[in-house]
Design a protein around this motif. Structure first.
Motif, mmCIF file in Angstrom:
data_model
loop_
_atom_site.group_PDB
_atom_site.id
_atom_site.type_symbol
_atom_site.label_atom_id
_atom_site.label_comp_id
_atom_site.label_asym_id
_atom_site.label_seq_id
_atom_site.Cartn_x
_atom_site.Cartn_y
_atom_site.Cartn_z
ATOM 1 N N UNK A 57 0.804 -1.232 0.000
ATOM 2 C CA UNK A 57 0.000 0.000 0.000
ATOM 3 C C UNK A 57 0.829 1.269 0.000
ATOM 4 N N UNK A 58 2.155 1.167 0.268
ATOM 5 C CA UNK A 58 2.939 2.382 0.339
ATOM 6 C C UNK A 58 2.398 3.300 1.417
ATOM 7 N N UNK A 98 -5.216 2.695 -0.836
ATOM 8 C CA UNK A 98 -6.012 2.304 0.333
ATOM 9 C C UNK A 98 -7.097 3.338 0.603
ATOM 10 N N UNK A 99 -6.721 4.599 0.526
ATOM 11 C CA UNK A 99 -7.704 5.668 0.739
ATOM 12 C C UNK A 99 -8.720 5.715 -0.397
ATOM 13 N N UNK A 100 -8.286 5.362 -1.603
ATOM 14 C CA UNK A 100 -9.217 5.274 -2.732
ATOM 15 C C UNK A 100 -10.312 4.257 -2.424
ATOM 16 N N UNK A 140 -8.099 -2.332 4.690
ATOM 17 C CA UNK A 140 -6.819 -2.635 5.324
ATOM 18 C C UNK A 140 -5.715 -2.473 4.292
ATOM 19 N N UNK A 141 -4.688 -1.709 4.631
ATOM 20 C CA UNK A 141 -3.511 -1.572 3.795
ATOM 21 C C UNK A 141 -2.329 -2.265 4.451
ATOM 22 N N UNK A 184 -7.228 0.662 8.307
ATOM 23 C CA UNK A 184 -6.183 0.021 9.104
ATOM 24 C C UNK A 184 -4.928 -0.131 8.257
ATOM 25 N N UNK A 185 -3.760 0.013 8.894
ATOM 26 C CA UNK A 185 -2.495 -0.205 8.209
ATOM 27 C C UNK A 185 -1.634 -1.156 9.025
#
Length: 245
Positions: free
Chosen positions: A49-50, A55-57, A67-68, A92-93
């Motif tokens: 996800x960097x 993820x926000x997209x 979840x990223x 979540x990351x």
């Protein structure tokens, strides 16, 4: 090799100067998500996800849970710091290796931008696909942006933000040495897996369908006109791989 991305930070993400290949990838992913009917009520996983752009997209698209994951602790730190400013508890990351994901799901959708290119050998490539499949529900989808093999040295991708410097025959797949054309350029390396290699790994992991879609390009504008995108479409950097669990 993901450590190389720690030095890039936010150079390509969410800016008006986004590299052309990245803009095309985002446009392609948008179109694929629209074709699925959107994300409302779905659980979504974003691999590699960097700092969290895709993820926000997914979260903005209405995913129920997002979840990223990324192997880079620095990228996850940046992603979490960004969410803290937006007060987004629904995202979540986690730090995790795509070749050995913990049990995070089940998810309805997984996205993966270039993650499979960093499998150093066939064993790891297959482990990545098995790990993703294990976290998807039956009928879940994998949408993966993957590089197109075979362009170098015939094609120069420099106008689109990437310059390939060398192709080394080594191991299970050639190793490409390249630069992201930021200022200054950032070196990186990736494996040139053929689409057939990726499809083989997906089928072995238990995906029941595997397909490919050509990269889509954004509408022309004064900076990147139709001729610019026509040249890109002739030799695009990437394609969209779609798999159904």
């Amino acid at each position: 090799m993901r450590f190389q991305y720690d030095t890039i930070g936010e150079r390509y993400a969410e800016s008006t100067s986004t590299a052309a290949f990245s803009a095309a990838d985002t446009y392609t992913l948008h179109g694929a998500l629209d074709a699925l009917g959107g994300l409302r009520g779905l659980d979504a996983l974003d691999l590699a996800c960097g700092y969290g752009y895709n993820t926000r997209l997914l979260a903005r698209g209405g995913a129920r849970r997002t979840v990223g994951v990324d192997v880079s602790e620095e990228m996850i730190r940046l992603a979490r710091a960004h969410e803290a400013t937006k007060d987004r508890p629904d995202v979540e990351y986690l730090v995790a290796d795509a070749a050995g994901l913990p049990d995070l799901g089940p998810f309805d959708l997984a996205t993966a931008a270039y993650v499979f290119s960093y499998a150093p050998d066939r064993r790891t490539l297959h482990a990545m696909f098995r790990s993703v499949r294990a976290n998807l529900r039956a009928g879940g989808r994998l949408l993966a942006i993957v590089p197109n093999a075979g362009a170098f040295p015939r094609v120069d991708w420099s106008p689109y933000g990437v310059r390939i410097l060398d192709r080394v025959r080594d191991g299970d797949a050639p190793l490409l040495k390249a630069h992201f054309l930021t200022e200054p350029p950032v070196p990186f390396e990736f494996r040139e897996w053929a689409h057939a290699d990726l499809a083989e790994a997906a089928v072995e992991a238990g995906f029941v369908t595997v397909g490919w879609q050509p990269n889509r390009t954004p509408p022309a504008d004064p900076v990147r006109d139709e001729a610019f995108w026509t040249a890109y479409r002739a030799w695009p950097i990437s394609s969209l791989m779609t798999c159904t669990a």
